[in-house]
Design a protein around this motif. Sequence first.
Motif, short mmCIF file in Angstrom:
data_model
loop_
_atom_site.label_atom_id
_atom_site.label_comp_id
_atom_site.label_asym_id
_atom_site.label_seq_id
_atom_site.Cartn_x
_atom_site.Cartn_y
_atom_site.Cartn_z
N ALA A 252 26.95 52.31 24.99
CA ALA A 252 26.28 51.53 23.95
C ALA A 252 27.24 50.56 23.27
CB ALA A 252 25.67 52.48 22.91
N ASP A 253 28.53 50.90 23.23
CA ASP A 253 29.52 50.01 22.61
C ASP A 253 29.79 48.77 23.46
OD1 ASP A 253 30.25 51.66 20.29
OD2 ASP A 253 30.99 53.06 21.80
N LEU A 254 29.33 48.77 24.71
CA LEU A 254 29.55 47.63 25.60
C LEU A 254 28.43 46.60 25.50
CD1 LEU A 254 30.76 49.47 28.84
CD2 LEU A 254 32.08 48.79 26.83
N ARG A 255 27.45 46.87 24.66
CA ARG A 255 26.29 45.99 24.56
C ARG A 255 26.39 45.03 23.38
NH1 ARG A 255 21.95 47.84 27.54
NH2 ARG A 255 20.47 46.83 26.16
N LYS A 256 25.82 43.85 23.53
CA LYS A 256 25.73 42.88 22.44
C LYS A 256 24.67 43.33 21.44
CE LYS A 256 24.65 39.54 25.20
NZ LYS A 256 24.29 38.21 25.72
N PRO A 257 24.73 42.85 20.20
CA PRO A 257 23.71 43.21 19.22
C PRO A 257 22.29 42.87 19.68
CG PRO A 257 25.59 42.18 18.14
CD PRO A 257 25.83 42.06 19.60
N GLY A 258 22.13 41.77 20.42
CA GLY A 258 20.80 41.36 20.87
C GLY A 258 20.38 41.99 22.18
N GLY A 259 21.23 42.86 22.75
CA GLY A 259 20.90 43.48 24.03
C GLY A 259 21.71 42.88 25.16
N GLY A 260 21.90 43.63 26.22
CA GLY A 260 22.68 43.17 27.37
C GLY A 260 24.17 43.45 27.15
N LEU A 261 24.93 43.46 28.25
CA LEU A 261 26.35 43.73 28.16
C LEU A 261 27.11 42.57 27.55
CD1 LEU A 261 26.99 45.37 31.67
CD2 LEU A 261 26.86 46.53 29.47
N LEU A 262 28.22 42.90 26.90
CA LEU A 262 29.10 41.87 26.37
C LEU A 262 29.60 40.97 27.50
CD1 LEU A 262 31.23 44.19 24.06
CD2 LEU A 262 29.67 42.39 23.26
N PRO A 263 29.78 39.67 27.25
CA PRO A 263 30.25 38.75 28.32
C PRO A 263 31.55 39.22 28.96
CG PRO A 263 29.47 37.49 26.43
CD PRO A 263 29.44 38.94 26.02
N ILE A 264 32.50 39.75 28.17
CA ILE A 264 33.78 40.16 28.74
C ILE A 264 33.60 41.34 29.69
CG2 ILE A 264 34.39 41.82 26.92
CD1 ILE A 264 36.77 39.30 28.60
N VAL A 265 32.59 42.18 29.44
CA VAL A 265 32.32 43.31 30.34
C VAL A 265 31.77 42.79 31.67
CG1 VAL A 265 30.99 45.43 30.66
CG2 VAL A 265 31.95 44.88 28.41
N TRP A 266 30.88 41.80 31.59
CA TRP A 266 30.36 41.20 32.82
C TRP A 266 31.49 40.57 33.63
CZ3 TRP A 266 26.31 42.63 35.10
CH2 TRP A 266 25.12 42.93 34.42
N ILE A 267 32.44 39.94 32.95
CA ILE A 267 33.57 39.32 33.65
C ILE A 267 34.38 40.39 34.39
CG2 ILE A 267 35.77 38.12 33.34
CD1 ILE A 267 34.44 36.55 31.05
N GLY A 268 34.61 41.53 33.72
CA GLY A 268 35.33 42.63 34.36
C GLY A 268 34.62 43.16 35.58
N ILE A 269 33.29 43.33 35.47
CA ILE A 269 32.50 43.82 36.61
C ILE A 269 32.56 42.82 37.76
CG2 ILE A 269 30.14 44.30 37.39
CD1 ILE A 269 29.62 45.47 34.58
N ALA A 270 32.41 41.53 37.43
CA ALA A 270 32.42 40.50 38.47
C ALA A 270 33.78 40.42 39.17
CB ALA A 270 32.06 39.14 37.86
N LEU A 271 34.87 40.54 38.42
CA LEU A 271 36.19 40.56 39.04
C LEU A 271 36.30 41.69 40.06
CD1 LEU A 271 38.55 39.87 35.99
CD2 LEU A 271 38.37 38.46 38.04
N SER A 272 35.79 42.86 39.69
CA SER A 272 35.83 44.01 40.59
C SER A 272 35.02 43.76 41.86
CB SER A 272 35.29 45.26 39.87
OG SER A 272 36.18 45.70 38.87
N VAL A 273 33.83 43.17 41.69
CA VAL A 273 32.96 42.92 42.84
C VAL A 273 33.56 41.85 43.76
CG1 VAL A 273 30.70 42.03 43.54
CG2 VAL A 273 30.88 43.68 41.65
N PHE A 274 34.06 40.77 43.18
CA PHE A 274 34.67 39.72 44.00
C PHE A 274 35.89 40.25 44.77
CE2 PHE A 274 32.56 36.39 41.30
CZ PHE A 274 31.94 35.73 42.34
N GLN A 275 36.66 41.13 44.13
CA GLN A 275 37.84 41.68 44.80
C GLN A 275 37.47 42.37 46.12
OE1 GLN A 275 39.72 45.40 43.73
NE2 GLN A 275 41.64 44.34 43.25
#
Length: 471
Positions: A252-275
């Motif tokens: 829950a701490d990874l979510r924005k107040p309006g819903g959805g993951l924080l942008p920096i979390v998405w960047i981390g996930i995308a880095l992992s997937v691209f790797q």
Amino acid sequence: MTDQTTVREEFNTGRVVLLAVVAALGGFLFGFDTAVINGTVVAVREQFGMGAGLTGFVVSSALLGCIAGAYLAGRLADRWGRIRVMVLAAVLFTVSALGSGLAFGPWDLILWRVVGGLGVGAASVIAPAYIAEISPASIRGRLGSLQQLAIVTGIFIALLSDAFLAGVAGGAAEPLWFGQEAWRWMFWTELIPAVAYGVLALQIPESPRYLVAKGRHDEAHAVLSQVLTTGVRERIHEIRQTLREERRTTFADLRKPGGGLLPIVWIGIALSVFQQFVGINVIFYYSSSLWQSVGFTEADALTQTVITSVTNIVVTIVAIALIDRIGRRKLLLIGSAGMFLTLGVLAVVFGTADLVENADGVLEPVLGDTQGVIALLAANGFVVFFGMSWGPAVWVLLGEMFNNRIRGTALGLAAAAQWLANFAISTTFPKMAEIGLSFAYGFYTTFALLSFLFVLRFVPETKGRQLEDMA
């Protein structure tokens, strides 16, 4: 405000390096366990009569265990201690190596591979955690890099032992000692480092952070006194203060107040997937069978695989030297551009090769002498660009880019995404190769290009920034 009275740490370099090296044996087994399958693929596929889909699942099944092992290791380490989890990982590696070598069909081999994956997942979490917690701050980065170096060294030793055993037997499917096929001995070779890891883990002290968390302050003082020659009391005070201030985060701490993951979390996930989606583990899991499929002998294919793993070790050392000088972002951009070019060459070479019907009546590309040289240079060039950029830099970024409040939970989510992406790529490669190797490498080339554009647009530079300053 910085405390000006903080005592400068002085330390016993030999002792702390020894502790870090023992812990990094988990990384060595991480690399060994994931790569040892390489030399066995063709022999196991033929002996068990497996199709492309089942072969892919046998190879990648360990990654399912990795996800669970990584998730459980952190929780068990806080409950049992770091050393007990290291010993547990050593037991899992031992059981997996023994069972894999005794496998009588694909499904029990999958089971033993998953057991090994649990050990890999645990080692991927516990080794860097222990090294960070036992190390003096001034050399923590260099000691932490031992984990990545241990992983690529484990890959090299696994591939070298595969090549040696196949050479002695005259082929991975040929009988070796006691009438057992060479591919079984490839798995059993892991018993040596697995047992050594368990024995050596019992010789090193528990993490002082764990001891303080359990109220065992005298033991924590004794452990730190083995490493530090000054500032022991101050270090214990800092650990106690940190433990008081920490709060267990949730998703829950990874979510924005309006819903959805924080942008920096998405960047981390995308880095992992691209790797993973650039196809690096296709090289380390399938390169032996890949080179055999395009006309190389088994011995030559295994030799090329060993050369590739040596290249990976060398460029990892280069990356360690460069990453604090030129920055993470620039290193990723250079790596993406190089991977795009080298993967593109592989896609073109396989797409223009002559097609020859194999024993099963399937058309496969066969490389001529010139094409073979170009393909080998491109494949090793790909490993160079990946190893000096996306290999180590993604892990460094994931450890730095999240703020203190969400770092542990966000890193866990990004690591899980990486194992899942690895599983997807490893499982699908045999099927993609059946469509065409040019198609498979064209797919990876596309993601190399997308990774360049992604870094250019979204990835922040963390070089020189304090962890406390991360957004």
